[in-house]
Design a protein around this motif. Structure first.
Motif, PDB file in Angstrom:
ATOM      1  N   GLU A 222       0.857  -1.185   0.000  1.00 31.51           N
ATOM      2  CA  GLU A 222       0.000   0.000   0.000  1.00 31.51           C
ATOM      3  C   GLU A 222       0.893   1.235   0.000  1.00 31.51           C
ATOM      4  O   GLU A 222       1.285   1.737   1.057  1.00 31.51           O
ATOM      5  N   HIS A 223       1.250   1.699  -1.180  1.00 28.85           N
ATOM      6  CA  HIS A 223       2.090   2.894  -1.256  1.00 28.85           C
ATOM      7  C   HIS A 223       1.950   3.542  -2.616  1.00 28.85           C
ATOM      8  O   HIS A 223       1.790   2.855  -3.630  1.00 28.85           O
ATOM      9  N   VAL A 224       2.030   4.864  -2.625  1.00 28.54           N
ATOM     10  CA  VAL A 224       1.825   5.611  -3.865  1.00 28.54           C
ATOM     11  C   VAL A 224       2.870   5.263  -4.919  1.00 28.54           C
ATOM     12  O   VAL A 224       2.567   5.210  -6.118  1.00 28.54           O
ATOM     13  N   ASP A 225       4.104   5.012  -4.506  1.00 30.64           N
ATOM     14  CA  ASP A 225       5.163   4.691  -5.466  1.00 30.64           C
ATOM     15  C   ASP A 225       4.823   3.417  -6.238  1.00 30.64           C
ATOM     16  O   ASP A 225       4.931   3.364  -7.465  1.00 30.64           O
ATOM     17  N   HIS A 226       4.392   2.405  -5.505  1.00 30.76           N
ATOM     18  CA  HIS A 226       3.982   1.150  -6.148  1.00 30.76           C
ATOM     19  C   HIS A 226       2.722   1.347  -6.984  1.00 30.76           C
ATOM     20  O   HIS A 226       2.579   0.739  -8.059  1.00 30.76           O
ATOM     21  N   SER A 227       1.797   2.160  -6.508  1.00 35.19           N
ATOM     22  CA  SER A 227       0.570   2.417  -7.271  1.00 35.19           C
ATOM     23  C   SER A 227       0.892   2.986  -8.647  1.00 35.19           C
ATOM     24  O   SER A 227       0.317   2.569  -9.653  1.00 35.19           O
ATOM     25  N   ARG A 228       1.813   3.926  -8.679  1.00 34.95           N
ATOM     26  CA  ARG A 228       2.212   4.531  -9.954  1.00 34.95           C
ATOM     27  C   ARG A 228       2.892   3.508 -10.858  1.00 34.95           C
ATOM     28  O   ARG A 228       2.536   3.348 -12.031  1.00 34.95           O
ATOM     29  N   LYS A 229       3.884   2.840 -10.294  1.00 37.37           N
ATOM     30  CA  LYS A 229       4.721   1.956 -11.116  1.00 37.37           C
ATOM     31  C   LYS A 229       3.987   0.702 -11.570  1.00 37.37           C
ATOM     32  O   LYS A 229       4.197   0.223 -12.689  1.00 37.37           O
ATOM     33  N   SER A 230       3.134   0.153 -10.711  1.00 33.54           N
ATOM     34  CA  SER A 230       2.399  -1.049 -11.105  1.00 33.54           C
ATOM     35  C   SER A 230       1.401  -0.734 -12.208  1.00 33.54           C
ATOM     36  O   SER A 230       1.183  -1.546 -13.125  1.00 33.54           O
ATOM     37  N   ALA A 231       0.790   0.444 -12.158  1.00 35.91           N
ATOM     38  CA  ALA A 231      -0.151   0.854 -13.201  1.00 35.91           C
ATOM     39  C   ALA A 231       0.555   0.967 -14.546  1.00 35.91           C
ATOM     40  O   ALA A 231       0.066   0.482 -15.583  1.00 35.91           O
ATOM     41  N   GLU A 232       1.714   1.607 -14.538  1.00 38.25           N
ATOM     42  CA  GLU A 232       2.480   1.752 -15.777  1.00 38.25           C
ATOM     43  C   GLU A 232       2.927   0.394 -16.302  1.00 38.25           C
ATOM     44  O   GLU A 232       2.894   0.134 -17.512  1.00 38.25           O
ATOM     45  N   GLN A 233       3.329  -0.495 -15.383  1.00 34.41           N
ATOM     46  CA  GLN A 233       3.773  -1.835 -15.778  1.00 34.41           C
ATOM     47  C   GLN A 233       2.645  -2.604 -16.449  1.00 34.41           C
ATOM     48  O   GLN A 233       2.840  -3.265 -17.480  1.00 34.41           O
ATOM     49  N   ALA A 234       1.446  -2.542 -15.878  1.00 32.77           N
ATOM     50  CA  ALA A 234       0.315  -3.282 -16.439  1.00 32.77           C
ATOM     51  C   ALA A 234      -0.028  -2.801 -17.844  1.00 32.77           C
ATOM     52  O   ALA A 234      -0.287  -3.613 -18.743  1.00 32.77           O
ATOM     53  N   VAL A 235      -0.031  -1.497 -18.037  1.00 32.59           N
ATOM     54  CA  VAL A 235      -0.355  -0.954 -19.369  1.00 32.59           C
ATOM     55  C   VAL A 235       0.696  -1.374 -20.386  1.00 32.59           C
ATOM     56  O   VAL A 235       0.370  -1.762 -21.518  1.00 32.59           O
ATOM     57  N   LYS A 236       1.963  -1.314 -20.003  1.00 39.51           N
ATOM     58  CA  LYS A 236       3.031  -1.745 -20.907  1.00 39.51           C
ATOM     59  C   LYS A 236       2.863  -3.221 -21.263  1.00 39.51           C
ATOM     60  O   LYS A 236       3.085  -3.622 -22.414  1.00 39.51           O
ATOM     61  N   ALA A 237       2.469  -4.028 -20.265  1.00 35.57           N
ATOM     62  CA  ALA A 237       2.265  -5.458 -20.514  1.00 35.57           C
ATOM     63  C   ALA A 237       1.087  -5.687 -21.459  1.00 35.57           C
ATOM     64  O   ALA A 237       1.143  -6.554 -22.349  1.00 35.57           O
ATOM     65  N   ILE A 238       0.026  -4.912 -21.299  1.00 36.56           N
ATOM     66  CA  ILE A 238      -1.145  -5.026 -22.186  1.00 36.56           C
ATOM     67  C   ILE A 238      -0.759  -4.696 -23.620  1.00 36.56           C
ATOM     68  O   ILE A 238      -1.104  -5.429 -24.565  1.00 36.56           O
ATOM     69  N   LYS A 239      -0.032  -3.616 -23.782  1.00 33.24           N
ATOM     70  CA  LYS A 239       0.367  -3.200 -25.127  1.00 33.24           C
ATOM     71  C   LYS A 239       1.373  -4.179 -25.733  1.00 33.24           C
ATOM     72  O   LYS A 239       1.349  -4.453 -26.933  1.00 33.24           O
ATOM     73  N   ALA A 240       2.259  -4.725 -24.882  1.00 33.48           N
ATOM     74  CA  ALA A 240       3.232  -5.707 -25.373  1.00 33.48           C
ATOM     75  C   ALA A 240       2.519  -6.971 -25.850  1.00 33.48           C
ATOM     76  O   ALA A 240       2.903  -7.577 -26.863  1.00 33.48           O
ATOM     77  N   ALA A 241       1.467  -7.376 -25.134  1.00 39.61           N
ATOM     78  CA  ALA A 241       0.701  -8.557 -25.526  1.00 39.61           C
ATOM     79  C   ALA A 241      -0.006  -8.350 -26.861  1.00 39.61           C
ATOM     80  O   ALA A 241      -0.298  -9.300 -27.584  1.00 39.61           O
ATOM     81  N   GLU A 242      -0.253  -7.090 -27.189  1.00 39.58           N
ATOM     82  CA  GLU A 242      -0.880  -6.756 -28.466  1.00 39.58           C
ATOM     83  C   GLU A 242       0.143  -6.599 -29.586  1.00 39.58           C
ATOM     84  O   GLU A 242      -0.211  -6.292 -30.722  1.00 39.58           O
TER      85      GLU A 242
END
Length: 410
Positions: free
Chosen positions: A289-309
């Motif tokens: 539960e931390h803002v740093d992880h919230s930011r970075k995990s969100a960016e990671q997920a989007v990059k993974a979604i786009k990479a899968a495409e």
């Protein structure tokens, strides 16, 4: 009722939602492909500002000043910014049903939202002792229940606003999940010197109210009563996962994901507070539960979604835990893990006008975590490097010989 379809939906309106939207815009998203659905009435904003700036008597933080993504030095995403980027921002909309198999969400108003890919960014909600009506009174008596982040930061903010402040928590010292007894002793004495009264080893057991419903007293479990014009309850939070119970695999109180924040359900990702993910450097799975992880995990997920495409590539998430706080004239940062033996060094005299001290944790002969109060920008960066590199060391002299600046310059 209305039905809308989107290629991507971000469910939630907090930090993770804002940063995921920003990353989609960076990666390229066509108008109408992406929607952000939030129960809140305003666009996603930086939560740390609420306890680190919103309550200041002078120069207080106010929206839109802390909309995402100013917290990391990025572009401020105002409500109109989403529209300009082709993102539909759907506010004041509570989702009450999620059918992951059918890829649909249903709002309280009965509207249906279809998606191809879902990012769960629902965050967490505060734990409540009870629900009661309270109106703030200037220069009154404030009782803060809890001795963690919120307890410490709000106690300082209230004291700066001339409240008579008492902080109550059950643990033997403040911020027990991170601070050692020695570190906590510094902050408790500093706060006491600032006029904050601290009561440890007991909890709030109930409240009494005036005839108009306003709080009058806080009843403690040990039998004492504290006068109160306002009560701040900061006893933690729990992840908002109830919409998805029985539909997705969970672990340690959160939604279990892989290193790309994919859940057990195809095309569903979870980020921020709700995600339990592999912490690569420790060979463990954790929920952070931390803002740093919230930011970075969100960016990671989007990059993974786009990479899968087929758009680019992404490496496994390799997160270094990071925590920080600011209160009164103090400012500390911590990186890594607080396990093993701790070593405290520097000037930890709370009576000094500019205290500067640090600590590091050693496990298995290696430094696994590093903390510093009053550090410079370079020294704080050095904390991260040390926690990431995990150098062999058992004493402060060994760290200094390795050129570790945060230790050598104290």
């Amino acid at each position: 009722m209305a039905e809308k379809s989107f290629k991507y939906i971000i469910l939630g309106g907090g930090v993770s939602a804002g940063y995921a939207a920003k990353e989609f815009a960076n990666q390229g998203v066509k108008p109408g492909e992406l929607a952000v659905i939030s129960k809140e009435a305003v666009a996603p904003y930086e939560r740390p500002a609420l306890s680190k700036g919103y309550l200041f008597p002078e120069g207080a933080a106010r929206l839109p000043g802390f909309h995402c993504c100013v917290g990391s030095g990025g572009e401020k995403l105002l409500p109109e910014s989403y529209k300009q980027k082709g993102i539909e921002l759907i506010l004041s909309t509570e989702i009450v049903k999620a059918d992951l198999a059918a890829k649909s969400l249903v709002s309280a108003a009965g509207d249906v939202f279809k998606y191809q890919t879902l990012i769960i960014a629902t965050g967490s909600t505060v734990l409540r002792l009870t629900d009661f009506g309270v109106k703030a009174k200037k220069d009154g008596k404030a009782v803060v229940v809890g001795g963690g982040y919120i307890g410490l930061e709000l106690s300082a903010a209230l004291r700066i606003n001339n409240f008579d402040v008492t902080m109550v928590f059950p643990e033997p010292w403040c911020m027990p999940r991170l601070f050692t007894a020695d570190i906590a002793a510094f902050y408790e004495t500093y706060y006491t010197n600032k006029g904050v009264k601290i009561i440890k080893g007991t909890v709030a057991a109930g409240f009494t109210a005036h005839s108009n419903g306003e709080v009058k007293e806080v009843q403690l479990k040990d039998g004492r009563s504290l006068e109160a014009d306002i009560v701040i309850v900061g006893v933690g939070a729990k992840p908002l996962t109830s919409l998805f119970k029985g539909q997705v695999e969970e672990d340690k109180g959160g939604i279990k994901t892989d290193a790309f924040f994919k859940t057990s359900v195809p095309d569903v990702y979870a980020v921020g507070d709700v995600a339990t993910f592999p912490l690569k450097m420790y060979g463990d799975v954790r929920r952070v539960e931390h803002v740093d992880h919230s930011r970075k995990s969100a960016e990671q997920a989007v990059k993974a979604i786009k990479a899968a495409e087929g758009s680019g590539s992404v490496e496994e998430y390799d997160y270094l835990p990071f925590f920080y706080s600011r209160s009164f004239d103090l400012s500390w940062q911590f990186y890594g893990d607080n396990v093993g033996d701790s070593v405290l060094f520097g000037d930890s005299n709370p009576s000094n006008p500019k205290p500067r001290f640090g600590a590091y944790w050693v496990q298995g002969g290696k430094v696994v975590g590093a903390f510093m109060e009053g550090g410079s920008g370079d020294e704080n960066k050095d904390l991260a490097k040390v926690a990431k590199a995990r150098p062999a060391a058992a004493s402060l002299d060994e760290l200094i010989k390795q050129g570790i600046s945060f230790a050598a310059k104290i």
